[in-house]
Design a protein around this motif. Structure first.
Motif, PDB file in Angstrom:
ATOM      1  N   PHE A  16      25.697  38.312  29.160  1.00  0.00           N
ATOM      2  CA  PHE A  16      25.699  39.018  27.883  1.00  0.00           C
ATOM      3  C   PHE A  16      27.001  38.708  27.149  1.00  0.00           C
ATOM      4  N   PRO A  17      26.983  38.759  25.825  1.00  0.00           N
ATOM      5  CA  PRO A  17      28.220  38.520  25.078  1.00  0.00           C
ATOM      6  C   PRO A  17      29.230  39.631  25.361  1.00  0.00           C
ATOM      7  N   THR A  18      30.497  39.315  25.276  1.00  0.00           N
ATOM      8  CA  THR A  18      31.531  40.328  25.514  1.00  0.00           C
ATOM      9  C   THR A  18      31.829  41.146  24.270  1.00  0.00           C
ATOM     10  N   ASP A  19      31.190  40.836  23.164  1.00  0.00           N
ATOM     11  CA  ASP A  19      31.328  41.630  21.939  1.00  0.00           C
ATOM     12  C   ASP A  19      30.430  42.863  22.077  1.00  0.00           C
ATOM     13  N   CYS A  20      30.993  43.958  22.552  1.00  0.00           N
ATOM     14  CA  CYS A  20      30.224  45.179  22.841  1.00  0.00           C
ATOM     15  C   CYS A  20      29.350  45.602  21.661  1.00  0.00           C
ATOM     16  N   ALA A  21      29.877  45.466  20.441  1.00  0.00           N
ATOM     17  CA  ALA A  21      29.174  45.933  19.246  1.00  0.00           C
ATOM     18  C   ALA A  21      27.894  45.164  18.970  1.00  0.00           C
ATOM     19  N   SER A  22      27.693  44.028  19.633  1.00  0.00           N
ATOM     20  CA  SER A  22      26.452  43.294  19.418  1.00  0.00           C
ATOM     21  C   SER A  22      25.255  44.030  20.027  1.00  0.00           C
TER      22      SER A  22
END
Length: 78
Positions: free
Chosen positions: A66-72
């Protein structure tokens, strides 16, 4: 103005200028985010939440890539 030109403390800064929203509004200890160093405070989700990302198991964020950009995927409320 957060502080005087002659000293960092006392500071008049409040989070009214930079509001903490959602779950961030319940943080009661400034050091949870600032770590006694206000110049290096993370400005990205993963800057603070990478341990949560790594520890996640349902689903496992690391092995799922998963991307590390939590807001995604997440909001500030949960």
């Amino acid at each position: 103005v957060c502080h005087t030109e002659s000293a960092w403390t006392p500071s008049s800064f409040t989070h009214n200028t930079f509001p903490l929203l959602g779950a961030h509004a319940t943080v009661s200890d400034c050091n949870d985010c600032h770590h006694n160093n206000y110049t290096n405070t993370p400005s990205s989700c993963e800057g603070c939440h990478m341990p949560d990302y790594i520890a996640s198991t349902n689903p496992n964020h690391s092995t799922s890539n998963f991307p590390t950009d939590c807001a995604s995927c997440h909001t500030e409320s949960g």
